[in-house]
Design a protein around this motif. Sequence first.
Motif, PDB file in Angstrom:
ATOM      1  N   ASP A 208       6.430  -8.675 -13.899  1.00  0.00           N
ATOM      2  CA  ASP A 208       7.148  -8.286 -12.687  1.00  0.00           C
ATOM      3  C   ASP A 208       6.691  -6.906 -12.229  1.00  0.00           C
ATOM      4  O   ASP A 208       6.193  -6.098 -13.022  1.00  0.00           O
ATOM      5  CB  ASP A 208       8.661  -8.257 -12.945  1.00  0.00           C
ATOM      6  CG  ASP A 208       9.187  -9.603 -13.407  1.00  0.00           C
ATOM      7  OD1 ASP A 208       8.586 -10.623 -13.015  1.00  0.00           O
ATOM      8  OD2 ASP A 208      10.185  -9.639 -14.153  1.00  0.00           O
ATOM      9  N   ALA A 209       6.899  -6.637 -10.939  1.00  0.00           N
ATOM     10  CA  ALA A 209       6.581  -5.319 -10.385  1.00  0.00           C
ATOM     11  C   ALA A 209       7.891  -4.610 -10.037  1.00  0.00           C
ATOM     12  O   ALA A 209       8.777  -5.196  -9.418  1.00  0.00           O
ATOM     13  CB  ALA A 209       5.709  -5.458  -9.147  1.00  0.00           C
ATOM     14  N   TYR A 210       8.009  -3.343 -10.442  1.00  0.00           N
ATOM     15  CA  TYR A 210       9.170  -2.515 -10.136  1.00  0.00           C
ATOM     16  C   TYR A 210       8.722  -1.388  -9.220  1.00  0.00           C
ATOM     17  O   TYR A 210       7.827  -0.603  -9.570  1.00  0.00           O
ATOM     18  CB  TYR A 210       9.784  -1.939 -11.418  1.00  0.00           C
ATOM     19  CG  TYR A 210      10.382  -2.985 -12.328  1.00  0.00           C
ATOM     20  CD1 TYR A 210      11.730  -3.297 -12.256  1.00  0.00           C
ATOM     21  CD2 TYR A 210       9.592  -3.665 -13.260  1.00  0.00           C
ATOM     22  CE1 TYR A 210      12.291  -4.250 -13.089  1.00  0.00           C
ATOM     23  CE2 TYR A 210      10.138  -4.623 -14.093  1.00  0.00           C
ATOM     24  CZ  TYR A 210      11.489  -4.910 -14.000  1.00  0.00           C
ATOM     25  OH  TYR A 210      12.035  -5.877 -14.832  1.00  0.00           O
ATOM     26  N   LEU A 211       9.334  -1.289  -8.038  1.00  0.00           N
ATOM     27  CA  LEU A 211       8.933  -0.312  -7.031  1.00  0.00           C
ATOM     28  C   LEU A 211      10.126   0.582  -6.701  1.00  0.00           C
ATOM     29  O   LEU A 211      11.188   0.091  -6.309  1.00  0.00           O
ATOM     30  CB  LEU A 211       8.462  -1.015  -5.755  1.00  0.00           C
ATOM     31  CG  LEU A 211       7.356  -2.061  -5.946  1.00  0.00           C
ATOM     32  CD1 LEU A 211       7.142  -2.834  -4.655  1.00  0.00           C
ATOM     33  CD2 LEU A 211       6.065  -1.379  -6.366  1.00  0.00           C
ATOM     34  N   PRO A 212       9.996   1.914  -6.858  1.00  0.00           N
ATOM     35  CA  PRO A 212      11.128   2.810  -6.579  1.00  0.00           C
ATOM     36  C   PRO A 212      11.334   3.014  -5.078  1.00  0.00           C
ATOM     37  O   PRO A 212      10.379   2.968  -4.286  1.00  0.00           O
ATOM     38  CB  PRO A 212      10.714   4.116  -7.259  1.00  0.00           C
ATOM     39  CG  PRO A 212       9.217   4.087  -7.220  1.00  0.00           C
ATOM     40  CD  PRO A 212       8.805   2.649  -7.350  1.00  0.00           C
ATOM     41  N   LEU A 213      12.578   3.248  -4.682  1.00  0.00           N
ATOM     42  CA  LEU A 213      12.925   3.630  -3.317  1.00  0.00           C
ATOM     43  C   LEU A 213      13.042   5.144  -3.304  1.00  0.00           C
ATOM     44  O   LEU A 213      14.079   5.720  -3.615  1.00  0.00           O
ATOM     45  CB  LEU A 213      14.256   2.988  -2.881  1.00  0.00           C
ATOM     46  CG  LEU A 213      14.225   1.552  -2.343  1.00  0.00           C
ATOM     47  CD1 LEU A 213      13.659   0.587  -3.375  1.00  0.00           C
ATOM     48  CD2 LEU A 213      15.627   1.104  -1.940  1.00  0.00           C
ATOM     49  N   ARG A 214      11.948   5.811  -2.940  1.00  0.00           N
ATOM     50  CA  ARG A 214      11.843   7.256  -3.112  1.00  0.00           C
ATOM     51  C   ARG A 214      12.209   8.003  -1.839  1.00  0.00           C
ATOM     52  O   ARG A 214      11.684   7.712  -0.767  1.00  0.00           O
ATOM     53  CB  ARG A 214      10.430   7.632  -3.552  1.00  0.00           C
ATOM     54  CG  ARG A 214      10.020   7.022  -4.878  1.00  0.00           C
ATOM     55  CD  ARG A 214       8.603   7.319  -5.248  1.00  0.00           C
ATOM     56  NE  ARG A 214       7.638   6.704  -4.333  1.00  0.00           N
ATOM     57  CZ  ARG A 214       6.354   6.505  -4.610  1.00  0.00           C
ATOM     58  NH1 ARG A 214       5.873   6.871  -5.784  1.00  0.00           N
ATOM     59  NH2 ARG A 214       5.554   5.957  -3.723  1.00  0.00           N
ATOM     60  N   GLY A 215      13.097   8.988  -1.992  1.00  0.00           N
ATOM     61  CA  GLY A 215      13.365   9.941  -0.930  1.00  0.00           C
ATOM     62  C   GLY A 215      12.588  11.206  -1.203  1.00  0.00           C
ATOM     63  O   GLY A 215      11.578  11.194  -1.909  1.00  0.00           O
ATOM     64  N   ARG A 216      13.041  12.315  -0.662  1.00  0.00           N
ATOM     65  CA  ARG A 216      12.362  13.586  -0.899  1.00  0.00           C
ATOM     66  C   ARG A 216      12.866  14.185  -2.207  1.00  0.00           C
ATOM     67  O   ARG A 216      13.928  14.801  -2.276  1.00  0.00           O
ATOM     68  CB  ARG A 216      12.619  14.543   0.261  1.00  0.00           C
ATOM     69  CG  ARG A 216      11.908  15.886   0.118  1.00  0.00           C
ATOM     70  CD  ARG A 216      12.062  16.725   1.366  1.00  0.00           C
ATOM     71  NE  ARG A 216      11.419  16.093   2.505  1.00  0.00           N
ATOM     72  CZ  ARG A 216      11.396  16.623   3.728  1.00  0.00           C
ATOM     73  NH1 ARG A 216      11.993  17.783   3.952  1.00  0.00           N
ATOM     74  NH2 ARG A 216      10.798  15.990   4.719  1.00  0.00           N
ATOM     75  N   GLY A 217      12.080  13.985  -3.263  1.00  0.00           N
ATOM     76  CA  GLY A 217      12.432  14.545  -4.565  1.00  0.00           C
ATOM     77  C   GLY A 217      13.520  13.789  -5.291  1.00  0.00           C
ATOM     78  O   GLY A 217      14.057  14.291  -6.276  1.00  0.00           O
TER      79      GLY A 217
END
Length: 511
Positions: A208-217
């Motif tokens: 599986d692929a895990y992708l983060p939901l990244r904001g600023r820092g």
Amino acid sequence: MHPSAPRPVWVRAALVWQAAWGAMVWLDGALDLANLAMPLVLASALASLWLPVWASLTSSTVAVLAFNWTFVPPRHTFTVDLHQNALLLVALLLVNWIIAGLVIRQRQHAQAAQAMAERETRLRQWGDTLRDASDPAAHAAALHTALNQATGSEVVVAVLRTLDGETDDASTLMVGEPSDEQRAGLALCIRDGRPMGSGTGRYDELGDAYLPLRGRGITLGAALVRDFARHPQATGLRPHLQALCDQMGGAMHRSLIGRKEQLAREQSQLQATRNAFLSAISHDYRTPLATIMSAASALQEQGERMDSEQRRQLATGIVEESERLARLTDNTLQLARLDAPDVRLTCDWESAEEIVGTVLRRARRRPDGARVQAWVEPGLPLLWCDALLVSQLLDNLLDNAMKYSPEGSRVGVHASLDGDQICLRMSDQGSGIAPAWRERVFDVFQRGEVLCGVPADGRNRRGSGVGLAVCRAIARAHGGDLRLTSAQGGGCCFEFRLPRREAAPAPEAGA
């Protein structure tokens, strides 16, 4: 059948080859061998538009062998008598392969360009959706759909509701049904803020692929794409999926920061309001207290040397300032109570004539109370109200009218029925209030003398600015409203409008 080539594709290729062979059979004998091979070259190029590489090369090879068997002397054998015919067959095979390779390569480029355009369109539309969203977290289902459409795989999206970094069920919005292992992977991806899975350098053994939901820092969620390692375009598709997730993370971060800033501003404004309120109240308490203390001290220390008129004036001042202090205290307490969200009134069926009469009797005890006139419309329905609060409202309006109207001028109190509303009016003959200020006078801390001029007695009585604010709060707590209009002949007219209700029938005797 190859999974990437649907049945209509093979049908179209078969029809092209069938047409080419029909043309060659029909032209057999009318053209030489080299010209007869042209339909075969054309069919090979057209079939390459739809067939995969292996199928295109295989069909071209089979077609050249069949051409040799059918048309090259000696026919119905694979033997070639003339060297030029052998050269023709070899050249024909190479040309077919080259043309098929070029066509397939261009087709792949076109498909890649189309996929890139679709990804760009998806990113732009997704950005537009998030830009106009007041709460980006509410679009977690839309992100789930976008990732699913881009990959064709099952997707799970986990979104944090707060900035505290907690990843428990209460603080996480989950779209999809992850297993316990996948739920742990999502939590780890959120904590680390980095992609996980095959090709990322972190837990490459995961399918599986895990992708983060990244904001600023900060990471505000994660997305899971099941069996992404088996996807034929996994390497090129991963940056696109991460861009979709980062757009979501950035929008959520901006929204959460905006809400925090708004909350901080509201807290700052609330604190400033409290400070201003305390400052105004402390000032207004100090003034009557100083007057009371001064008069009481004079009576205590010099009362024996004063005549009866001087003592009466000092005592009157004490009474007036005590009443003012009591009124200020009542207004302050009522304003604080009525601002509460769960305020409850003690309502009952009350007579407007009795309420106005009570206010009038208190007014007549004042030195200039004789100028107050009251009129109640006969047969006026009962009021469903809190009598103490309505009396306080009328007392405040009466005190304001007598303070800011000329001595000897009339102050009127009227109660009448106006449609489905009962209207209590307080009018005076003062200088009035400019139209631009007719709403601001109901705001807390708006000073009466600034808006209406100097009080009639010439004394500089700085009010706290809560009297009219309390009046409107009382009116609205009853489901009515308080408005300011111009009185006939000048001055102000405050109208307290209360919705008319049908009184409950009185119980029968002996019931």
